[in-house]
Design a protein around this motif. Sequence first.
Motif, mmCIF file in Angstrom:
data_model
loop_
_atom_site.group_PDB
_atom_site.id
_atom_site.type_symbol
_atom_site.label_atom_id
_atom_site.label_comp_id
_atom_site.label_asym_id
_atom_site.label_seq_id
_atom_site.Cartn_x
_atom_site.Cartn_y
_atom_site.Cartn_z
ATOM 1 N N PRO A 1 -44.675 57.499 21.685
ATOM 2 C CA PRO A 1 -43.448 57.272 22.447
ATOM 3 C C PRO A 1 -42.979 55.829 22.263
ATOM 4 O O PRO A 1 -43.771 54.893 22.405
ATOM 5 C CB PRO A 1 -43.867 57.540 23.899
ATOM 6 N N LEU A 2 -41.707 55.649 21.965
ATOM 7 C CA LEU A 2 -41.132 54.326 21.715
ATOM 8 C C LEU A 2 -40.137 54.038 22.831
ATOM 9 O O LEU A 2 -39.089 54.682 22.918
ATOM 10 C CB LEU A 2 -40.439 54.289 20.358
ATOM 11 N N LEU A 3 -40.447 53.082 23.686
ATOM 12 C CA LEU A 3 -39.635 52.789 24.869
ATOM 13 C C LEU A 3 -38.688 51.640 24.550
ATOM 14 O O LEU A 3 -39.119 50.519 24.256
ATOM 15 C CB LEU A 3 -40.526 52.420 26.059
ATOM 16 N N VAL A 4 -37.394 51.928 24.591
ATOM 17 C CA VAL A 4 -36.361 50.955 24.237
ATOM 18 C C VAL A 4 -35.840 50.293 25.505
ATOM 19 O O VAL A 4 -35.490 50.968 26.474
ATOM 20 C CB VAL A 4 -35.203 51.638 23.499
ATOM 21 N N CYS A 5 -35.790 48.962 25.501
ATOM 22 C CA CYS A 5 -35.319 48.204 26.668
ATOM 23 C C CYS A 5 -34.170 47.283 26.262
ATOM 24 O O CYS A 5 -34.260 46.593 25.239
ATOM 25 C CB CYS A 5 -36.439 47.341 27.249
ATOM 26 N N PRO A 6 -33.107 47.226 27.055
ATOM 27 C CA PRO A 6 -32.045 46.253 26.778
ATOM 28 C C PRO A 6 -32.606 44.830 26.848
ATOM 29 O O PRO A 6 -33.388 44.513 27.748
ATOM 30 C CB PRO A 6 -31.032 46.507 27.902
ATOM 31 N N PRO A 7 -32.247 43.972 25.912
ATOM 32 C CA PRO A 7 -32.778 42.600 25.941
ATOM 33 C C PRO A 7 -32.362 41.849 27.188
ATOM 34 O O PRO A 7 -31.227 41.973 27.657
ATOM 35 C CB PRO A 7 -32.178 41.966 24.671
ATOM 36 N N GLY A 8 -33.315 41.104 27.771
ATOM 37 C CA GLY A 8 -33.023 40.266 28.925
ATOM 38 C C GLY A 8 -32.895 40.996 30.242
ATOM 39 O O GLY A 8 -32.509 40.396 31.246
ATOM 40 N N ASP A 9 -33.225 42.276 30.289
ATOM 41 C CA ASP A 9 -33.095 43.070 31.510
ATOM 42 C C ASP A 9 -34.475 43.230 32.154
ATOM 43 O O ASP A 9 -35.269 44.081 31.751
ATOM 44 C CB ASP A 9 -32.493 44.439 31.169
ATOM 45 N N ASP A 10 -34.761 42.411 33.158
ATOM 46 C CA ASP A 10 -36.078 42.430 33.794
ATOM 47 C C ASP A 10 -36.357 43.749 34.507
ATOM 48 O O ASP A 10 -37.497 44.229 34.523
ATOM 49 C CB ASP A 10 -36.212 41.267 34.782
ATOM 50 N N ASN A 11 -35.343 44.338 35.104
ATOM 51 C CA ASN A 11 -35.534 45.621 35.780
ATOM 52 C C ASN A 11 -35.917 46.713 34.780
ATOM 53 O O ASN A 11 -36.794 47.548 35.048
ATOM 54 C CB ASN A 11 -34.269 46.027 36.544
ATOM 55 N N ALA A 12 -35.257 46.693 33.620
ATOM 56 C CA ALA A 12 -35.581 47.670 32.585
ATOM 57 C C ALA A 12 -37.005 47.458 32.070
ATOM 58 O O ALA A 12 -37.724 48.421 31.787
ATOM 59 C CB ALA A 12 -34.582 47.571 31.435
ATOM 60 N N ARG A 13 -37.389 46.209 31.972
ATOM 61 C CA ARG A 13 -38.755 45.917 31.524
ATOM 62 C C ARG A 13 -39.775 46.472 32.516
ATOM 63 O O ARG A 13 -40.763 47.106 32.125
ATOM 64 C CB ARG A 13 -38.949 44.414 31.353
ATOM 65 N N ARG A 14 -39.554 46.239 33.799
ATOM 66 C CA ARG A 14 -40.499 46.749 34.796
ATOM 67 C C ARG A 14 -40.540 48.276 34.779
ATOM 68 O O ARG A 14 -41.603 48.884 34.929
ATOM 69 C CB ARG A 14 -40.114 46.222 36.183
ATOM 70 N N ALA A 15 -39.373 48.890 34.589
ATOM 71 C CA ALA A 15 -39.334 50.350 34.518
ATOM 72 C C ALA A 15 -40.115 50.853 33.307
ATOM 73 O O ALA A 15 -40.858 51.843 33.400
ATOM 74 C CB ALA A 15 -37.885 50.832 34.452
ATOM 75 N N ALA A 16 -39.972 50.157 32.170
ATOM 76 C CA ALA A 16 -40.691 50.562 30.961
ATOM 77 C C ALA A 16 -42.197 50.401 31.142
ATOM 78 O O ALA A 16 -42.985 51.264 30.721
ATOM 79 C CB ALA A 16 -40.210 49.734 29.772
ATOM 80 N N GLU A 17 -42.617 49.314 31.776
ATOM 81 C CA GLU A 17 -44.052 49.112 31.996
ATOM 82 C C GLU A 17 -44.615 50.177 32.929
ATOM 83 O O GLU A 17 -45.743 50.658 32.736
ATOM 84 C CB GLU A 17 -44.291 47.710 32.536
ATOM 85 N N GLY A 18 -43.832 50.582 33.937
ATOM 86 C CA GLY A 18 -44.276 51.664 34.805
ATOM 87 C C GLY A 18 -44.373 52.976 34.052
ATOM 88 O O GLY A 18 -45.306 53.776 34.276
ATOM 89 N N ALA A 19 -43.420 53.220 33.150
ATOM 90 C CA ALA A 19 -43.457 54.438 32.342
ATOM 91 C C ALA A 19 -44.674 54.448 31.432
ATOM 92 O O ALA A 19 -45.311 55.502 31.240
ATOM 93 C CB ALA A 19 -42.175 54.551 31.517
ATOM 94 N N VAL A 20 -45.031 53.292 30.870
ATOM 95 C CA VAL A 20 -46.217 53.214 30.008
ATOM 96 C C VAL A 20 -47.469 53.601 30.788
ATOM 97 O O VAL A 20 -48.314 54.374 30.302
ATOM 98 C CB VAL A 20 -46.359 51.795 29.414
ATOM 99 N N ASP A 21 -47.617 53.079 31.993
ATOM 100 C CA ASP A 21 -48.790 53.433 32.807
ATOM 101 C C ASP A 21 -48.868 54.946 33.005
ATOM 102 O O ASP A 21 -49.944 55.549 32.910
ATOM 103 C CB ASP A 21 -48.727 52.730 34.168
ATOM 104 N N ASP A 22 -47.723 55.571 33.278
ATOM 105 C CA ASP A 22 -47.711 57.011 33.493
ATOM 106 C C ASP A 22 -48.021 57.771 32.199
ATOM 107 O O ASP A 22 -48.683 58.822 32.227
ATOM 108 C CB ASP A 22 -46.355 57.456 34.035
ATOM 109 N N LEU A 23 -47.556 57.257 31.062
ATOM 110 C CA LEU A 23 -47.856 57.896 29.779
ATOM 111 C C LEU A 23 -49.352 57.876 29.483
ATOM 112 O O LEU A 23 -49.926 58.875 29.039
ATOM 113 C CB LEU A 23 -47.087 57.200 28.652
ATOM 114 N N LEU A 24 -49.986 56.730 29.732
ATOM 115 C CA LEU A 24 -51.427 56.635 29.491
ATOM 116 C C LEU A 24 -52.192 57.571 30.423
ATOM 117 O O LEU A 24 -53.137 58.251 30.003
ATOM 118 C CB LEU A 24 -51.894 55.194 29.686
ATOM 119 N N ASP A 25 -51.770 57.596 31.684
ATOM 120 C CA ASP A 25 -52.441 58.488 32.638
ATOM 121 C C ASP A 25 -52.274 59.949 32.227
ATOM 122 O O ASP A 25 -53.209 60.754 32.358
ATOM 123 C CB ASP A 25 -51.880 58.272 34.046
ATOM 124 N N ALA A 26 -51.090 60.306 31.738
ATOM 125 C CA ALA A 26 -50.843 61.684 31.321
ATOM 126 C C ALA A 26 -51.745 62.072 30.157
ATOM 127 O O ALA A 26 -52.299 63.186 30.125
ATOM 128 C CB ALA A 26 -49.375 61.866 30.937
#
Length: 472
Positions: free
Chosen positions: A386-411
């Motif tokens: 899975p390749l998670l794309v984040c808009p540059p400079g968007d801290d909220n998007a970064r936090r959302a992507a990091e949360g998604a990564v945790d869920d992907l690993l758990d899955a």
Amino acid sequence: MTIAGGQLDRLQRKVPDSSFLTDPDSIQSLSHDEGEWAAIGTAIAALRARSADEVSKVVAACAELGIPVVPRGSGTGLSGGANAVDGCLVIDVSRMNRILEVDQENMIAVVEPGVVNDDLTETVAEYGLWYPPDPASSPWSTIGGNVATNAGGLCCLKYGVTRDYVLGLEAVVGGRAGYGTRVRLGRRTNKGVSGYDLVGLFVGSEGTLGVITEVTLRLRSAPRAMPRTVVGAFDSLPAAGRAVALCTSRAIVPAALELLDRHCLSAVEEWKHLGLEAEAEALLLARVDTAGDTGRAEAAAIVQTFTDAGARWAEMSTDEREAEALFAARRLAYPALERLGPLLTEDVCVPRSAVPLMLARIEQIGAQHGVQIATVAHAGDSNVHPLLVCPPGDDNARRAAEGAVDDLLDAAIELGGTVTGEHGVGLLKRRGMQAELSREVRGMQHAVKDALDPLGLFNPGKVVGDDPDWAT
């Protein structure tokens, strides 16, 4: 003089024949790999090593001075495994790039760690031989890095991963042998069970047990048959996953079985204009390299399997250029998406029967976190990226992507899989590894590290990292 400056001065006095890089820009460029958002420490210097003897002397000096050593190749890793730690010396082995021997009779190559994967493949082809491991980074990645992470690639479904081709290696180690000691592990024979498999232990160890300075590789005869490509288009990722599972249940093993979703195809087409259509939600690409009627029958069986699994269409390509463009798109997916913004690349692997469930979970997790997730996969051996794309400079998007990564690993763990199939643990996957492995197994990992590197000199903080739970 700062502490770091004093350490560097002492190191230079101990190994006066080595030329250390001290320019901040040069050090910075060698202090990280491609692992997005992995922590990067501040190295005191970097060294572009020229020989195993130089690596040996520098490691011995670093051990005396308590300077951590972080080895690296071309820096194409995706988990932060080559990132500097504070106060370390980065040892770049990419200029140790000689192919020392190609033994045609015994089908062996001996190489330095800085040899680029594709350069080795091209060289041994002149002898009618083939080195199968072919990660997507093969035009740039080095054999030393491939060994350090046990890299796979498009051909690994049928032909195996890097570990299957490493017969022996030389490394600069520490422990009881003494820091700076050069040891030869393994053999040149196809069989050998004399003692523990220390070569297998070093493959995938990410530079945490020593610095690899030479590798002896098994080769195969070059393929003679013209490969056939089968393409299947599907209306959803889970539907493509069901086709993969059906191939497995029917014991169909092509040379490659790759998946690309619509996001990847669109990104590649917008960048390279290969003439690709991205109407389907997912494509499966199968490559058959079996000769003659057997190969034709195998390709026909894959077409039928894709159709039976619900493909909107499936066919064997009759246009060689079109087939090559599709596989080129598979290799270009990562850099094409990287152009759109910071890209977190995941690397989970599940049992083959669980591929449809994992692909469905990826879609659910992306929607839940509001994150665009493009997906490619070595689908045949159920290694999903899975390749998670984040808009540059968007801290909220970064936090959302990091949360998604945790869920992907758990899955992946919930489905009986692993948090990394081929990219390695590095810095980014340590939490996932701790969740995947039992306390007892993590204790064994630490025991190995402590025995072979009691000073914690080699690539500290990576792979096993700080894991206090097992030690209490």
